[in-house]
Motif scaffolding. Structure first.
Motif, PDB file in Angstrom:
ATOM      1  N   GLY A 252     -13.532  12.398  -6.631  1.00  0.00           N
ATOM      2  CA  GLY A 252     -14.260  13.654  -6.422  1.00  0.00           C
ATOM      3  C   GLY A 252     -13.910  14.733  -7.427  1.00  0.00           C
ATOM      4  O   GLY A 252     -14.452  15.841  -7.370  1.00  0.00           O
ATOM      5  N   GLY A 253     -12.979  14.421  -8.332  1.00  0.00           N
ATOM      6  CA  GLY A 253     -12.581  15.407  -9.327  1.00  0.00           C
ATOM      7  C   GLY A 253     -11.774  16.553  -8.755  1.00  0.00           C
ATOM      8  O   GLY A 253     -11.657  17.612  -9.383  1.00  0.00           O
ATOM      9  N   LEU A 254     -11.192  16.340  -7.555  1.00  0.00           N
ATOM     10  CA  LEU A 254     -10.432  17.401  -6.892  1.00  0.00           C
ATOM     11  C   LEU A 254      -8.930  17.151  -7.033  1.00  0.00           C
ATOM     12  O   LEU A 254      -8.495  16.004  -7.127  1.00  0.00           O
ATOM     13  N   PRO A 255      -8.140  18.221  -6.996  1.00  0.00           N
ATOM     14  CA  PRO A 255      -6.681  18.032  -7.066  1.00  0.00           C
ATOM     15  C   PRO A 255      -6.100  17.538  -5.740  1.00  0.00           C
ATOM     16  O   PRO A 255      -5.057  16.909  -5.703  1.00  0.00           O
ATOM     17  N   LEU A 256      -6.829  17.829  -4.637  1.00  0.00           N
ATOM     18  CA  LEU A 256      -6.290  17.555  -3.300  1.00  0.00           C
ATOM     19  C   LEU A 256      -7.437  17.205  -2.357  1.00  0.00           C
ATOM     20  O   LEU A 256      -8.510  17.806  -2.419  1.00  0.00           O
ATOM     21  N   TYR A 257      -7.198  16.202  -1.503  1.00  0.00           N
ATOM     22  CA  TYR A 257      -8.197  15.823  -0.504  1.00  0.00           C
ATOM     23  C   TYR A 257      -7.527  15.799   0.877  1.00  0.00           C
ATOM     24  O   TYR A 257      -6.547  15.079   1.081  1.00  0.00           O
ATOM     25  N   HIS A 258      -8.073  16.564   1.811  1.00  0.00           N
ATOM     26  CA  HIS A 258      -7.592  16.543   3.197  1.00  0.00           C
ATOM     27  C   HIS A 258      -8.567  15.707   4.026  1.00  0.00           C
ATOM     28  O   HIS A 258      -9.762  16.016   4.071  1.00  0.00           O
ATOM     29  N   ILE A 259      -8.065  14.690   4.693  1.00  0.00           N
ATOM     30  CA  ILE A 259      -8.911  13.854   5.541  1.00  0.00           C
ATOM     31  C   ILE A 259      -8.486  14.052   6.988  1.00  0.00           C
ATOM     32  O   ILE A 259      -7.387  13.662   7.393  1.00  0.00           O
ATOM     33  N   ASN A 260      -9.354  14.701   7.751  1.00  0.00           N
ATOM     34  CA  ASN A 260      -9.109  14.942   9.171  1.00  0.00           C
ATOM     35  C   ASN A 260     -10.330  14.482   9.966  1.00  0.00           C
ATOM     36  O   ASN A 260     -11.469  14.560   9.483  1.00  0.00           O
ATOM     37  N   ARG A 261     -10.102  14.020  11.183  1.00  0.00           N
ATOM     38  CA  ARG A 261     -11.214  13.540  12.006  1.00  0.00           C
ATOM     39  C   ARG A 261     -12.083  14.713  12.483  1.00  0.00           C
ATOM     40  O   ARG A 261     -11.597  15.819  12.714  1.00  0.00           O
ATOM     41  N   LYS A 262     -13.385  14.398  12.652  1.00  0.00           N
ATOM     42  CA  LYS A 262     -14.307  15.407  13.176  1.00  0.00           C
ATOM     43  C   LYS A 262     -15.335  14.734  14.067  1.00  0.00           C
ATOM     44  O   LYS A 262     -15.524  13.513  14.038  1.00  0.00           O
ATOM     45  N   ILE A 263     -16.039  15.557  14.866  1.00  0.00           N
ATOM     46  CA  ILE A 263     -17.120  15.067  15.729  1.00  0.00           C
ATOM     47  C   ILE A 263     -18.404  15.076  14.904  1.00  0.00           C
ATOM     48  O   ILE A 263     -18.834  16.132  14.407  1.00  0.00           O
ATOM     49  N   GLU A 264     -19.017  13.923  14.725  1.00  0.00           N
ATOM     50  CA  GLU A 264     -20.186  13.802  13.852  1.00  0.00           C
ATOM     51  C   GLU A 264     -21.363  14.656  14.324  1.00  0.00           C
ATOM     52  O   GLU A 264     -22.069  15.257  13.516  1.00  0.00           O
ATOM     53  N   GLU A 265     -21.586  14.736  15.643  1.00  0.00           N
ATOM     54  CA  GLU A 265     -22.781  15.394  16.163  1.00  0.00           C
ATOM     55  C   GLU A 265     -22.788  16.913  15.971  1.00  0.00           C
ATOM     56  O   GLU A 265     -23.862  17.522  15.824  1.00  0.00           O
ATOM     57  N   ASN A 266     -21.623  17.536  15.995  1.00  0.00           N
ATOM     58  CA  ASN A 266     -21.615  18.998  15.834  1.00  0.00           C
ATOM     59  C   ASN A 266     -20.706  19.482  14.704  1.00  0.00           C
ATOM     60  O   ASN A 266     -20.523  20.681  14.511  1.00  0.00           O
ATOM     61  N   ASP A 267     -20.134  18.509  13.978  1.00  0.00           N
ATOM     62  CA  ASP A 267     -19.316  18.810  12.799  1.00  0.00           C
ATOM     63  C   ASP A 267     -18.062  19.622  13.143  1.00  0.00           C
ATOM     64  O   ASP A 267     -17.481  20.280  12.278  1.00  0.00           O
ATOM     65  N   LYS A 268     -17.642  19.564  14.409  1.00  0.00           N
ATOM     66  CA  LYS A 268     -16.428  20.268  14.798  1.00  0.00           C
ATOM     67  C   LYS A 268     -15.203  19.368  14.653  1.00  0.00           C
ATOM     68  O   LYS A 268     -15.306  18.146  14.741  1.00  0.00           O
ATOM     69  N   ALA A 269     -14.051  19.994  14.450  1.00  0.00           N
ATOM     70  CA  ALA A 269     -12.811  19.224  14.269  1.00  0.00           C
ATOM     71  C   ALA A 269     -12.434  18.495  15.556  1.00  0.00           C
ATOM     72  O   ALA A 269     -12.587  19.031  16.661  1.00  0.00           O
ATOM     73  N   PHE A 270     -11.962  17.274  15.382  1.00  0.00           N
ATOM     74  CA  PHE A 270     -11.419  16.492  16.496  1.00  0.00           C
ATOM     75  C   PHE A 270      -9.905  16.575  16.359  1.00  0.00           C
ATOM     76  O   PHE A 270      -9.274  15.769  15.678  1.00  0.00           O
ATOM     77  N   ALA A 271      -9.343  17.579  16.971  1.00  0.00           N
ATOM     78  CA  ALA A 271      -7.951  17.962  16.703  1.00  0.00           C
ATOM     79  C   ALA A 271      -6.961  17.009  17.376  1.00  0.00           C
ATOM     80  O   ALA A 271      -6.331  17.354  18.378  1.00  0.00           O
ATOM     81  N   ASP A 272      -6.820  15.827  16.790  1.00  0.00           N
ATOM     82  CA  ASP A 272      -5.873  14.851  17.350  1.00  0.00           C
ATOM     83  C   ASP A 272      -4.511  14.901  16.658  1.00  0.00           C
ATOM     84  O   ASP A 272      -3.605  14.139  16.989  1.00  0.00           O
ATOM     85  N   GLY A 273      -4.367  15.799  15.684  1.00  0.00           N
ATOM     86  CA  GLY A 273      -3.071  15.960  15.020  1.00  0.00           C
ATOM     87  C   GLY A 273      -2.781  14.957  13.927  1.00  0.00           C
ATOM     88  O   GLY A 273      -1.656  14.897  13.415  1.00  0.00           O
TER      89      GLY A 273
END
Length: 298
Positions: free
Chosen positions: A133-154
């Motif tokens: 992606g040409g980025l210096p950093l990538y954060h991969i965290n789970r989210k809810i596909e239907e509303n694009d909200k974070a799935f805060a499982d830690g």
């Protein structure tokens, strides 16, 4: 004066923090420098590391074990696994998932509730831009596909692209991770430790012992691989030889069978002609009998 083979000394001088053998020595049991690493990557100056080890083995009685480059823990029980990956294949997404799953398995003792499971982090520092992606950093965290909200499982997976060495704190850190000369490093904490293992008598002796043991191990592994390859090739040659012999035997058996059928057919034809000759004689047809005998003799 440290007594080391000249090629070993040169090899140590060429090492960087992107090399497992050197990174292990710099960060092993070093809470301060491990905290520095995590604070820069996670942009969180409040991270307090209470434990840091390298090459920690994680056992899985029902599956694949892991040996982690760096395993750190903070005061809240959060685990941080940092992996150095010079090959893109070593930073596969499913590998990151598996590392995180074993961290989680260590983080919830019996009697604890799921709410007490701490956040855990897997960080891959990759030589190449694995996620492209040409980025210096990538954060991969789970989210809810239907509303694009974070799935805060830690759970947190982070990829750090070592290709980008700009003037940001992270860019300077990535610069230091590829420096051979400690004098060229931005962070004095890393330069000091690198200088210890590359320039001081005790450090060089320590690195030399580890390096030569590693070389011996790699030579042994190479010899084992060569022996396995030779055994595999010998097995393949044997199997091919047996297959060729079997095919040849089947071909010869088919030829014998065909020859037998031909002889059998000729024998039947001869018997029929002799029968016709006897029949012709019995009927007084001498010429036909002679002709049938001649055919049988041919």
């Amino acid at each position: 004066m440290v007594t080391l083979k000249e090629d070993t000394r040169k090899s140590i001088a060429e090492l960087t923090l992107m090399d497992d053998i050197f990174m292990n020595k710099v960060f092993d049991n070093d809470i301060g420098r491990t905290a520095l690493l995590l604070r820069i990557i996670l942009k969180n100056d409040k991270i307090k590391v209470i434990k840091a080890t390298t090459q920690q083995k994680l056992k899985n009685l029902l599956g694949h074990d892991l040996q982690l480059d760096i395993l750190a823990q903070n005061e809240n029980g959060t685990l941080f696994n940092v992996e150095i990956q010079n090959q893109s294949s070593g930073a596969a997404a499913r590998r990151a998932r598996y590392h995180l799953s074993l961290l989680d398995s260590l983080s919830l003792p019996k009697g604890k509730t799921y709410k007490q499971l701490p956040d855990n982090y897997v960080v891959f520092i990759t030589q190449n831009d694995v996620l492209k992606g040409g980025l210096p950093l990538y954060h991969i965290n789970r989210k809810i596909e239907e509303n694009d909200k974070a799935f805060a499982d830690g759970s947190h997976i982070i990829y750090v692209n070592n290709k980008i060495k700009d003037e940001t704190p992270l860019g300077r850190l990535m610069h230091d991770f590829t420096c051979k000369n400690p004098d060229d490093m931005y962070y004095p904490e890393l330069a000091e430790k690198a200088r210890y293992f590359k320039e001081t008598e005790k450090g060089l002796t320590n690195m030399g012992d580890v390096f030569e043991k590693l070389l011996a191990k790699r030579e042994k592994e190479a010899a084992m691989k060569a022996a396995e390859k030779a055994a595999k090739e010998a097995k393949e040659i044997k199997e091919q030889t047996v297959a060729n012999a079997k095919k040849q035997a089947e071909t010869e058996l088919l030829q014998v069978k065909e020859e037998g059928e031909t002889l059998k057919k000729k024998a039947c034809e001869k018997t029929e002609q002799e029968t016709e000759a006897l029949k012709a004689l019995a009927q007084g047809k001498e010429e036909e009998a002679v002709s049938a005998v001649m055919k049988a003799l041919l």
